[in-house]
Design an enzyme around this catalytic site. Sequence first.
Site, PDB file in Angstrom:
ATOM      1  N   ASP A   1       0.814  -1.218   0.000  1.00  0.00           N
ATOM      2  CA  ASP A   1       0.000   0.000   0.000  1.00  0.00           C
ATOM      3  C   ASP A   1       0.845   1.264   0.000  1.00  0.00           C
ATOM      4  OD1 ASP A   1       0.651  -0.886   2.667  1.00  0.00           O
ATOM      5  OD2 ASP A   1      -0.756   0.571   3.496  1.00  0.00           O
ATOM      6  N   HIS A   2       2.177   1.101  -0.024  1.00  0.00           N
ATOM      7  CA  HIS A   2       3.075   2.254  -0.082  1.00  0.00           C
ATOM      8  C   HIS A   2       3.940   2.269  -1.347  1.00  0.00           C
ATOM      9  CE1 HIS A   2       2.456   3.640   4.177  1.00  0.00           C
ATOM     10  NE2 HIS A   2       1.957   2.418   4.223  1.00  0.00           N
TER      11      HIS A   2
ATOM     12  N   ASP B   1       4.680   3.915   8.588  1.00  0.00           N
ATOM     13  CA  ASP B   1       3.888   3.119   9.519  1.00  0.00           C
ATOM     14  C   ASP B   1       4.753   2.757  10.723  1.00  0.00           C
ATOM     15  OD1 ASP B   1       2.125   3.289   7.462  1.00  0.00           O
ATOM     16  OD2 ASP B   1       1.925   1.127   7.130  1.00  0.00           O
TER      17      ASP B   1
END
Length: 304
Positions: A67-68, A211
């Site tokens: 997701d990055h 994160d």
Amino acid sequence: MELQFLGTGAGTPSRERNVTSISLSLSEYNRGSWLFDCGEGTQHQILRTPIKPGKIEKIFITHLHGDHIFGLPGLLTSRSMNGATEPLTLYGPVGIKTFVETSLQLSGSWLTFPLEIVEITAGEVCNDEQFRVTAFPLTHPVECYGYRIDEHDKPGALDAEQLKADGYLPGPYYYDLKQGRSVTLDDGRVVNGWDYVGSSIKGRSLAIFGDTAPTAAAADLAAGVDVMVHEATLEVAMEEKANGRGHSSTVQAARVAKESGAKRLIITHLSSRYLRQDCERLLDECRAVFPATEMAHDFAVFVV
């Protein structure tokens, strides 16, 4: 400088939030922009903004979770198909080079611009005329970093009136004097710029966390910054679950801002379980600890 959030969700996209990507506009320096993370669909989000992919100078990746980074191959190839020739530098943890080069090779893609890929460790990442960027290790299941961006201090105002009073008429050399340089005039006189420049203007600072669960590195990463961007994946009632997966709760993000002396906090990377009507409750949890908290939504713009 302006921060524009292209994706503010965690893990998977939702109807309201795409996955992570943040743009930092440097237009006040007559420069393009920097990108922090590039989740799937980032290039689609860019189409709805003034951001020009060909003017993106640098991309900073916090870690290699999909997701990055899954938006990188598409963005890079589209940048080429649009004829971009300006160089781009990509920074990220070990493995980012293999990911990008393998994606391009297997898909038969090519680039029309020079791409430099720098695999980073903790410490200074880059330092140019305007900014210094430093990476700090975070606490996550895979190697992950937060980036601190420090704008260099600017020279103070040039006292043009005093220069004229001392017999130094205006000219192009005033620019050099404003930078604190010494200038030798045609008549042999030497003028020291620092004699006519006021106190320096402190540069702005920005901390963008990847994160992370609570980590000791946060204190240095965000110490005294003007703006701090931090994930707030889950509400405080689900703090144990968040930490177990290498994430932070709303209240933990707010505590970092308070304890590090940050001036503003922007929370992002919210779980897809939360809908628009949940946002005020999550924001209230942060503001109870750190009142100067704002929440990012996709396409939101914040002035630094």
